[in-house]
Design a protein around this motif. Structure first.
Motif, PDB file in Angstrom:
ATOM      1  N   GLU A  34     104.890  49.038  12.823  1.00 64.75           N
ATOM      2  CA  GLU A  34     104.368  50.343  13.220  1.00 64.75           C
ATOM      3  C   GLU A  34     103.038  50.634  12.527  1.00 64.75           C
ATOM      4  O   GLU A  34     102.093  51.119  13.149  1.00 64.75           O
ATOM      5  N   ARG A  37     100.322  48.492  14.146  1.00 59.86           N
ATOM      6  CA  ARG A  37      99.918  49.022  15.457  1.00 59.86           C
ATOM      7  C   ARG A  37      99.050  50.266  15.296  1.00 59.86           C
ATOM      8  O   ARG A  37      98.086  50.459  16.042  1.00 59.86           O
ATOM      9  N   LYS A 111     104.699  57.808  20.334  1.00 57.18           N
ATOM     10  CA  LYS A 111     105.370  56.785  21.141  1.00 57.18           C
ATOM     11  C   LYS A 111     104.760  55.400  20.939  1.00 57.18           C
ATOM     12  O   LYS A 111     104.852  54.548  21.809  1.00 57.18           O
ATOM     13  N   MET A 113     105.621  52.923  19.041  1.00 55.05           N
ATOM     14  CA  MET A 113     106.576  51.810  18.996  1.00 55.05           C
ATOM     15  C   MET A 113     107.285  51.578  20.333  1.00 55.05           C
ATOM     16  O   MET A 113     107.914  50.540  20.520  1.00 55.05           O
ATOM     17  N   SER A 114     107.193  52.510  21.260  1.00 51.02           N
ATOM     18  CA  SER A 114     107.821  52.300  22.564  1.00 51.02           C
ATOM     19  C   SER A 114     106.914  51.517  23.514  1.00 51.02           C
ATOM     20  O   SER A 114     107.351  51.075  24.561  1.00 51.02           O
ATOM     21  N   ARG A 115     105.667  51.359  23.138  1.00 49.68           N
ATOM     22  CA  ARG A 115     104.745  50.553  23.953  1.00 49.68           C
ATOM     23  C   ARG A 115     105.079  49.074  23.785  1.00 49.68           C
ATOM     24  O   ARG A 115     105.492  48.640  22.704  1.00 49.68           O
ATOM     25  N   PRO A 116     104.860  48.296  24.850  1.00 48.46           N
ATOM     26  CA  PRO A 116     105.103  46.852  24.691  1.00 48.46           C
ATOM     27  C   PRO A 116     104.027  46.236  23.800  1.00 48.46           C
ATOM     28  O   PRO A 116     102.937  46.803  23.649  1.00 48.46           O
TER      29      PRO A 116
END
Length: 167
Positions: A34, A37, A111, A113-116
């Motif tokens: 995380e 990213r 969001k 971490m919900s992304r690919p």
């Protein structure tokens, strides 16, 4: 990849592992991903802002010289620039520095971490990002040159000001 526990793992497993967890907690991996990213996203925002701003400045200078006569900038025997060097420096110091630094320390998107995951081999600046940077830079240059043109006599939009005022 091979993961080993840093506290309870053996020396052999630590030597063979690609990653050693210092706190023996697998949630550390999620937190590290995380954070990575978020840093990558902030770098992209930082670059997008600075590149679009600087491309706008470059286009303003380039188009200002190329379109000097239609804009009313042309003076016989000299090249008149739409912006002076000190003005460009001031723009870079004031309008680029602080906002770009703020983008560099932006909090992560909720969001994130919900992304690919991004594609392997994808660069920091993608083609759609370059298109957006070019668009914003072009709009900045056109608006800047239109404001300059409206302030000068002659040109596309006749104004009544002097060059120093227009700059």
């Amino acid at each position: 990849i091979g993961v080993a526990m840093g506290i309870t793992g053996t020396d052999v497993s630590k030597d063979a592992a690609d990653m050693v967890l210092a706190d023996d907690n697998f949630a550390s991996i999620v937190a590290a991903v995380e954070e990575g990213r978020a840093i990558f996203s902030n770098i992209r925002k930082f670059l997008r802002y600075l590149l679009s701003s600087n491309i706008g400045e470059v286009l303003t200078m380039f188009l200002g010289v190329v379109l000097a006569t239609p804009l009313g900038l042309h003076r016989p025997g000299e090249v008149t620039l739409p912006l002076l060097a000190t003005q460009l420096l001031w723009i870079n110091l004031v309008s680029d520095g602080a906002p770009a630094l703020a983008l560099g320390v932006d909090p992560p998107h909720p969001k994130l971490m919900s992304r690919p995951p991004r594609k392997q081999g994808e660069g920091v600046i993608t083609q759609p990002m370059w298109l957006g940077i070019g668009f914003v830079g072009s709009v900045t240059a056109v608006v800047g040159l239109a404001a300059l043109d409206m302030s000068l006599p002659g040109g596309f939009i006749a104004g009544g000001g002097q060059l120093r005022y227009a700059q």
